[in-house]
Scaffold this active site. Sequence first.
Site, PDB file in Angstrom:
ATOM      1  N   PHE A 168       0.843  -1.203   0.000  1.00 44.11           N
ATOM      2  CA  PHE A 168       0.000   0.000   0.000  1.00 44.11           C
ATOM      3  C   PHE A 168       0.878   1.252   0.000  1.00 44.11           C
ATOM      4  CE2 PHE A 168      -2.307   3.306   2.460  1.00 44.11           C
ATOM      5  CZ  PHE A 168      -3.460   3.411   1.678  1.00 44.11           C
TER       6      PHE A 168
ATOM      7  N   TYR B 156       0.865   5.515   0.173  1.00 45.32           N
ATOM      8  CA  TYR B 156       0.043   6.678   0.562  1.00 45.32           C
ATOM      9  C   TYR B 156       0.781   7.993   0.341  1.00 45.32           C
ATOM     10  CZ  TYR B 156       3.097   6.284   4.569  1.00 45.32           C
ATOM     11  OH  TYR B 156       4.231   6.204   5.352  1.00 45.32           O
TER      12      TYR B 156
ATOM     13  N   GLU C 184      13.074   3.807   1.329  1.00 40.79           N
ATOM     14  CA  GLU C 184      12.376   4.265   2.547  1.00 40.79           C
ATOM     15  C   GLU C 184      13.274   4.117   3.786  1.00 40.79           C
ATOM     16  OE1 GLU C 184       9.405   5.625   2.140  1.00 40.79           O
ATOM     17  OE2 GLU C 184       9.171   5.041   0.057  1.00 40.79           O
TER      18      GLU C 184
HETATM   19  C1  SIN Z   1       4.560   5.767   0.712  1.00 40.20           C
HETATM   20  O1  SIN Z   1       4.503   6.412  -0.307  1.00 40.20           O
HETATM   21  O2  SIN Z   1       3.736   4.841   0.912  1.00 40.20           O
HETATM   22  C2  SIN Z   1       5.639   5.971   1.744  1.00 40.20           C
HETATM   23  C3  SIN Z   1       5.999   7.392   1.986  1.00 40.20           C
HETATM   24  C4  SIN Z   1       6.727   8.070   0.859  1.00 40.20           C
HETATM   25  O3  SIN Z   1       7.718   7.528   0.350  1.00 40.20           O
HETATM   26  O4  SIN Z   1       6.327   9.171   0.447  1.00 40.20           O
END
Ligand code: SIN
Length: 178
Positions: free
Chosen positions: A6, A8, A85
């Site tokens: 998922f 976000y 990440e």
């Molecule tokens: C995500 O996109 O799910 C994690 C946060 C990001 O890398 O902006």
Amino acid sequence: MTSWIFGYGSLIWRPDIPFERQQPARIYGWQRRFWQGSHDHRGLPDAPGRVVTLVPEAAAYCDGMAYQVAAEVIAEVFETLDHREKNGYQRFDVDLHFGEQPPTPGLVYIAPQDNHAYLGPASTRQIATQILTSAGPSGHNVDYLLALADALRSLDADDPHVFELEAEVVRNSTEKRP
Ligand code: SIN
């Protein structure tokens, strides 16, 4: 067996991973917040930008995009995403909701409150100012915010926190953007 991941934040508009299928999804009990410091993508080690993480909130939900990844490439995908990440995010199990269907197990990268890069809450004005004045190897922090707001609009997802920040940044961008 396939796995669902998922997204976000940036994973909504720039997944950059091989996937078999993508589908808008919702997770319950979490809210999206620009409370995570970015020292490696949208800021620098001594001048972090701000990116989103998820914060637990029983009554909340978060809309995003889920990606179904084939078993043969999942190890490689985790290697890629763990690196991308790496500034404080960990993988968490989550229930993905696709419309009215029964929930499907998935994974999500969340930067929890106790990570070294966590910045925590601040006023809309303070967060917007930090976003307006930050940039890093992946680009300007403003572009991250605007791309996220656009991606949420294209999902028909409401997120007052993101849209208020977008409005504040757009109001101020001509004065402060380097
Ligand atoms: C995500 O996109 O799910 C994690 C946060 C990001 O890398 O902006």
